[in-house]
Motif scaffolding. Structure first.
Motif, PDB file in Angstrom:
ATOM      1  N   VAL A   1       3.630   0.042   3.648  1.00 36.73           N
ATOM      2  CA  VAL A   1       2.680  -1.141   3.654  1.00 36.73           C
ATOM      3  C   VAL A   1       3.060  -2.000   5.043  1.00 36.73           C
TER       4      VAL A   1
ATOM      5  N   ASP B   1       0.550  -2.859   7.721  1.00 32.33           N
ATOM      6  CA  ASP B   1      -0.138  -4.317   7.890  1.00 32.33           C
ATOM      7  C   ASP B   1       0.609  -4.931   8.972  1.00 32.33           C
TER       8      ASP B   1
ATOM      9  N   ARG C   1      -0.577  -1.365  -2.473  1.00 36.03           N
ATOM     10  CA  ARG C   1      -1.447  -2.464  -2.605  1.00 36.03           C
ATOM     11  C   ARG C   1      -1.843  -2.655  -4.238  1.00 36.03           C
TER      12      ARG C   1
ATOM     13  N   LYS D   1      -1.385  -6.226  -5.437  1.00 40.50           N
ATOM     14  CA  LYS D   1      -2.641  -6.989  -6.000  1.00 40.50           C
ATOM     15  C   LYS D   1      -2.285  -7.539  -7.305  1.00 40.50           C
TER      16      LYS D   1
ATOM     17  N   ASN E   1      -9.112   1.869   1.144  1.00 39.88           N
ATOM     18  CA  ASN E   1      -7.762   1.286   1.871  1.00 39.88           C
ATOM     19  C   ASN E   1      -8.162   1.913   3.326  1.00 39.88           C
TER      20      ASN E   1
ATOM     21  N   THR F   1      -8.787  -6.485  -0.276  1.00 40.53           N
ATOM     22  CA  THR F   1      -7.778  -5.792   0.507  1.00 40.53           C
ATOM     23  C   THR F   1      -7.595  -6.204   1.662  1.00 40.53           C
TER      24      THR F   1
ATOM     25  N   LYS G   1      -3.842  -7.968   2.967  1.00 43.46           N
ATOM     26  CA  LYS G   1      -3.335  -7.573   4.420  1.00 43.46           C
ATOM     27  C   LYS G   1      -2.937  -8.938   5.079  1.00 43.46           C
TER      28      LYS G   1
END
Lengths: 181, 232
Positions: free
Chosen positions: A129, A133, A161, A165, B11, B43, B47
């Motif tokens: 991640v 990101d 994710r 979330k 994604n 998403t 990010k």
């Protein structure tokens, strides 16, 4: 021309390497969760990069290449401390100090929540991640950096994710889907 | 009926990793499916949270650790003096300068019919500065025959703040850019504006800013039409 090109390339390499330090440190810090250890890992990675800079084929791929070296240094460090463990599943709380002074000084609760949520991910997911990101690497580059199949990159990212979330929604750091519309 | 879209695929879309048939198929699904679009939006939001929570400025360096490169620098000093003039500027813009679109990406835009959607999701100063610089670079760029490139600047999330009249210190810059470049279209996402309203914010957009119902839909439509997509 050959010598000039070599010299200018070396100079650019050195400058780019130094410019990369803050980004590498941020990445290392997010992986190992310790500022002091991140210092050491980045230092080691930069020294290795300098020794092996002939292996870098083009400057365009410098950052992904450096991320790969940093990942190797980090995994070597983990192996040294936990030779029998599967690196991707290591809960490295025992290996590194938690709660550095800059954590205490963070003013934004939101930032704290997000950073904590990322820090609590299993290492394998956290690596993916952050590479996607923060470093904005392509999935193919992440696969190369971590030496894992691209399918594993995608599944780890998906799990990461999903966890992030759920956790951030619970803490109201991320709006619930119904409100997004 | 349609099979569910996997999280992995969504994604990959949000990370701009899809190409060709997969992207086209997903674009069609997105255009017709509010819930799916919401997931993509979420998403993007996530990010942005991850990025904002890990600012590069937090990085620290130890001065005493910098001595490692001295041995490298000294023998080269004489050569560098000669080489410096030729070398400077070669890498003036590269992948580390995130406010600059590199040459290969510009070429990709040209091969997408000279049309590009630039997408801003955040009002973080670094992102806004990068967005403005990229928008200007794109608006100034020329296609292979010397004509302009079509640029759509789409803002959603807190990125909408950039296109606001009130409270935006950069408003004048945006207005000037819009006046200078007829090929630059500014677009705000209505879903984002509504969310700001829900939070009690008054949103008054700058002149010449178009509003679309959903940024994701707009991007999906443009990508379906073959536009290049760039996220700031």
């Amino acid at each position: 021309m050959g010598i000039l090109a070599f010299i200018s390339r070396s100079r650019q390499f050195e400058e780019k390497l130094e410019e990369s330090r803050p980004r590498l440190w941020r990445l290392a810090r997010s992986w190992c969760r310790s500022g002091a250890l991140a210092d050491d890992l980045v230092q080691e990675a930069m020294a290795k990069a300098l020794r092996n800079h002939g292996q870098l084929r083009d400057m365009e791929s410098l950052h992904a290449w450096l991320c790969g070296i940093l990942a190797n240094c980090w995994h070597d460090h983990l192996r040294l401390h936990r030779p029998m463990a599967d690196i991707a599943e290591v809960a490295e709380d025992e290996l590194v100090a938690e709660g550095t002074p800059e954590d205490d000084c963070l003013q934004s609760q939101l930032v704290q929540r997000v950073r904590r949520a990322v820090a609590e991910l299993p290492l394998g997911q956290r690596e993916v991640v952050t590479l996607v990101d923060l470093e904005e690497l392509s999935y193919a580059d992440v696969a190369a950096v971590l030496a894992i199949p691209i399918g594993t990159v995608m599944s780890r990212l998906s799990r990461a994710r999903s966890t992030l979330k759920d956790q951030l929604r619970r803490q109201e750091a991320l709006p619930r889907l119904a409100r997004i519309k | 009926m349609n099979t569910p879209v996997s999280d992995e695929l969504l994604n990959a879309f949000a990370d701009n990793q899809l190409d060709g048939a997969e992207k086209a198929a997903l674009l069609e699904r997105l255009a017709a499916d509010d819930a799916l679009r919401a997931k993509v939006c979420e998403t993007w939001h996530l990010k942005e949270l991850v990025r904002s929570a890990h600012p590069q400025a937090a990085a620290r360096t130890r001065d005493n650790r910098k001595s490692w490169h001295l041995f490298w620098r000294m023998p080269l000093a004489a050569g560098l003096l000669i080489a410096f003039g030729a070398a400077s500027g070669w890498f003036a813009h590269d992948e580390y300068d995130r406010s600059w679109i590199p040459g290969p990406e510009m070429e990709a835009i040209r091969s997408h019919g000279n049309r590009v959607v630039l997408h801003l999701v955040s009002d973080e100063p670094v992102q806004i500065e990068a967005a403005l610089r990229k928008a200007e670079q794109l608006a100034k760029a020329r296609d292979r025959s010397g004509g302009p490139i079509q640029v759509e600047f789409v803002a959603n999330g807190t990125g909408v703040h950039l296109l606001q009249e009130a409270g935006s210190p950069l408003a004048q810059r945006v207005v000037a850019m819009r006046k200078t470049y007829a090929n630059l279209r500014l677009i705000a996402c209505n879903e984002a504006i509504e969310r700001l309203h829900e939070k009690g914010e008054q949103v008054t957009l700058l002149p010449d800013v178009d509003v679309v119902s959903s940024a994701v839909s707009q991007i999906a439509i443009r990508m379906g039409q073959g536009w290049r997509y760039l996220q700031v």
